[in-house]
Design a protein around this motif. Structure first.
Motif, PDB file in Angstrom:
ATOM      1  N   CYS A 202       0.838  -1.346   0.007  1.00 59.32           N
ATOM      2  CA  CYS A 202       0.016   0.056   0.034  1.00 59.32           C
ATOM      3  C   CYS A 202       0.747   1.214  -0.092  1.00 59.32           C
ATOM      4  O   CYS A 202       0.467   2.334   0.734  1.00 59.32           O
ATOM      5  CB  CYS A 202      -0.659  -0.007   0.979  1.00 59.32           C
TER       6      CYS A 202
ATOM      7  N   PRO B 227      -1.252   5.917  -5.722  1.00 64.57           N
ATOM      8  CA  PRO B 227      -2.588   5.847  -5.569  1.00 64.57           C
ATOM      9  C   PRO B 227      -3.286   5.474  -6.555  1.00 64.57           C
ATOM     10  O   PRO B 227      -4.172   4.533  -6.426  1.00 64.57           O
ATOM     11  CB  PRO B 227      -2.919   7.202  -5.010  1.00 64.57           C
TER      12      PRO B 227
ATOM     13  N   ARG C  95      -5.569   1.982  -6.485  1.00 69.64           N
ATOM     14  CA  ARG C  95      -6.892   1.891  -6.567  1.00 69.64           C
ATOM     15  C   ARG C  95      -7.582   0.981  -7.459  1.00 69.64           C
ATOM     16  O   ARG C  95      -8.380   0.075  -7.415  1.00 69.64           O
ATOM     17  CB  ARG C  95      -7.215   3.167  -6.764  1.00 69.64           C
ATOM     18  N   ARG C  96      -6.597   1.029  -8.689  1.00 68.74           N
ATOM     19  CA  ARG C  96      -6.910  -0.054 -10.035  1.00 68.74           C
ATOM     20  C   ARG C  96      -6.840  -1.410  -9.379  1.00 68.74           C
ATOM     21  O   ARG C  96      -7.749  -2.062  -9.702  1.00 68.74           O
ATOM     22  CB  ARG C  96      -6.358   0.235 -10.936  1.00 68.74           C
TER      23      ARG C  96
ATOM     24  N   ALA D  81      -9.822  -2.447  -7.139  1.00 73.14           N
ATOM     25  CA  ALA D  81     -11.047  -2.468  -7.861  1.00 73.14           C
ATOM     26  C   ALA D  81     -11.120  -3.963  -8.324  1.00 73.14           C
ATOM     27  O   ALA D  81     -12.053  -4.548  -8.598  1.00 73.14           O
ATOM     28  CB  ALA D  81     -11.165  -1.416  -8.914  1.00 73.14           C
TER      29      ALA D  81
ATOM     30  N   MET E  95      -8.914   3.901   1.159  1.00 74.97           N
ATOM     31  CA  MET E  95      -9.477   3.081   0.078  1.00 74.97           C
ATOM     32  C   MET E  95     -10.434   1.941   0.583  1.00 74.97           C
ATOM     33  O   MET E  95     -11.623   1.842  -0.070  1.00 74.97           O
ATOM     34  CB  MET E  95      -8.401   1.631  -0.488  1.00 74.97           C
TER      35      MET E  95
ATOM     36  N   GLU F 292     -13.462   4.506   0.621  1.00 76.95           N
ATOM     37  CA  GLU F 292     -13.933   4.675  -0.896  1.00 76.95           C
ATOM     38  C   GLU F 292     -14.733   3.339  -1.295  1.00 76.95           C
ATOM     39  O   GLU F 292     -15.418   3.544  -2.413  1.00 76.95           O
ATOM     40  CB  GLU F 292     -13.012   4.979  -1.694  1.00 76.95           C
TER      41      GLU F 292
ATOM     42  N   LEU G  93     -13.674   0.412  -2.014  1.00 76.51           N
ATOM     43  CA  LEU G  93     -12.606  -0.429  -2.775  1.00 76.51           C
ATOM     44  C   LEU G  93     -12.220  -1.680  -2.298  1.00 76.51           C
ATOM     45  O   LEU G  93     -11.794  -2.763  -2.842  1.00 76.51           O
ATOM     46  CB  LEU G  93     -11.598   0.184  -3.161  1.00 76.51           C
TER      47      LEU G  93
END
Length: 296
Positions: A129, A145, A149-150, A153, A178, A181, A183
């Protein structure tokens, strides 16, 4: 105190240890065998890297991952499979032009970092991370980031639980973002990585400080490296966490005595049981961590 412990064995890693210990597995057959032997010794979970069979260096070849995973699954020995997704983030500046990549650089995008995860669909994959100065040379491990994030997801889409590997407090801060959010599915799963130069130090105080920053309801584990591997097992269990041992993080059973993965698992299990706790079976670990294959 954690009385029901998920015990992970990180069986090989990608470090330059194969010339020091003959027990560090290199080929897919050997890596799968070590994961199976660790499970037989009591490990709930096997954390798996692969290596180039010719050079022994860490690899991200999806075919090698597939070979290992197929061998483990066909063995009849149950173990939760946790594949690394940490390869493909190495940046080493050129000595001739510090703004350009030099030898040793291996930078790829989020989809390619997860090619083997999509193919093998393990229960867990690691998700480092943040960015980190990795060791005393010029190597930087980069996870930005947008990349993270991708990757989060994609693993969410595939039903693979990301193990949020955090090397300092800033990494926890971003991982929590995350989670907020949406995710990362509940419960988020953290690995407090201690002792890696130059991340968080491997002390009880550091582990406690990092644990205090985790989101409510998170499951977590921690590990130390080298001679601090077993002390950090005891610390993590005492503080309510799960644990990780294995040749990725430490190649010695005692001073000057090279270990096998099974021996490290047995030593950790002895510590856990001496503390009045027990190691969960792979299926119990799936249920506790809410992984694919958990009992309804």
């Amino acid at each position: 105190m954690n009385f029901e412990v998920v015990l992970t064995c990180a069986v090989t890693g990608a470090g330059a240890t194969t010339h020091i210990s003959p027990h560090v597995p290199v080929t897919p057959e050997a890596i799968a065998r070590e994961a199976i032997e660790a499970a037989k010794a009591g490990a709930s979970c096997a954390h798996i890297h692969v290596r180039d069979p010719e050079t022994g260096k860490g690899s991200r070849d999806p075919k090698l991952f597939r070979d290992v995973v197929d061998r483990v699954r066909a063995s009849g020995t149950d173990v939760v499979i946790n594949l690394t997704a940490g390869m493909g983030g190495d940046w080493v500046p050129s000595k001739d032009n510090w703004a350009m990549p030099g030898p040793g650089t291996d930078m790829i995008g989020p989809e390619e970092r997860l090619t083997h995860v999509k193919d093998c669909l393990p229960e867990i994959c690691s998700l480092d991370c943040g960015t980190l100065n990795f060791g005393n040379d010029d190597t930087i491990y980069i996870s930005t980031p947008p990349i993270l994030r991708r990757m989060a997801a994609l693993t969410q889409e595939w039903g693979v639980k990301p193990e949020l590997e955090v090397f300092d407090l800033g990494h926890i801060r971003f991982a929590k973002a995350m989670v907020e959010e949406g995710l990362i599915d509940a419960p988020p799963m953290f690995q407090l990585c201690l002792g890696i130069p130059w991340g968080a130090d491997q002390t009880v105080e550091t582990m406690a400080a990092m644990k205090a920053q985790l989101p409510a309801g998170a499951s977590w584990a921690s590990f130390g490296i080298s001679r601090m591997q077993m002390p950090m097992v005891a610390a993590a269990v005492s503080l309510g966490g799960n644990v990780r041992v294995g040749l990725e993080d430490n190649i010695y059973l005692s001073r000057g005595v090279l270990a096998t993965n099974a021996q490290l698992v047995e030593r950790a299990r002895t510590i856990i049981e001496a503390m009045g706790a027990r190691v969960l079976t792979p299926q119990e670990a799936r249920n506790k961590l809410k992984l694919r294959g958990a009992d309804a």
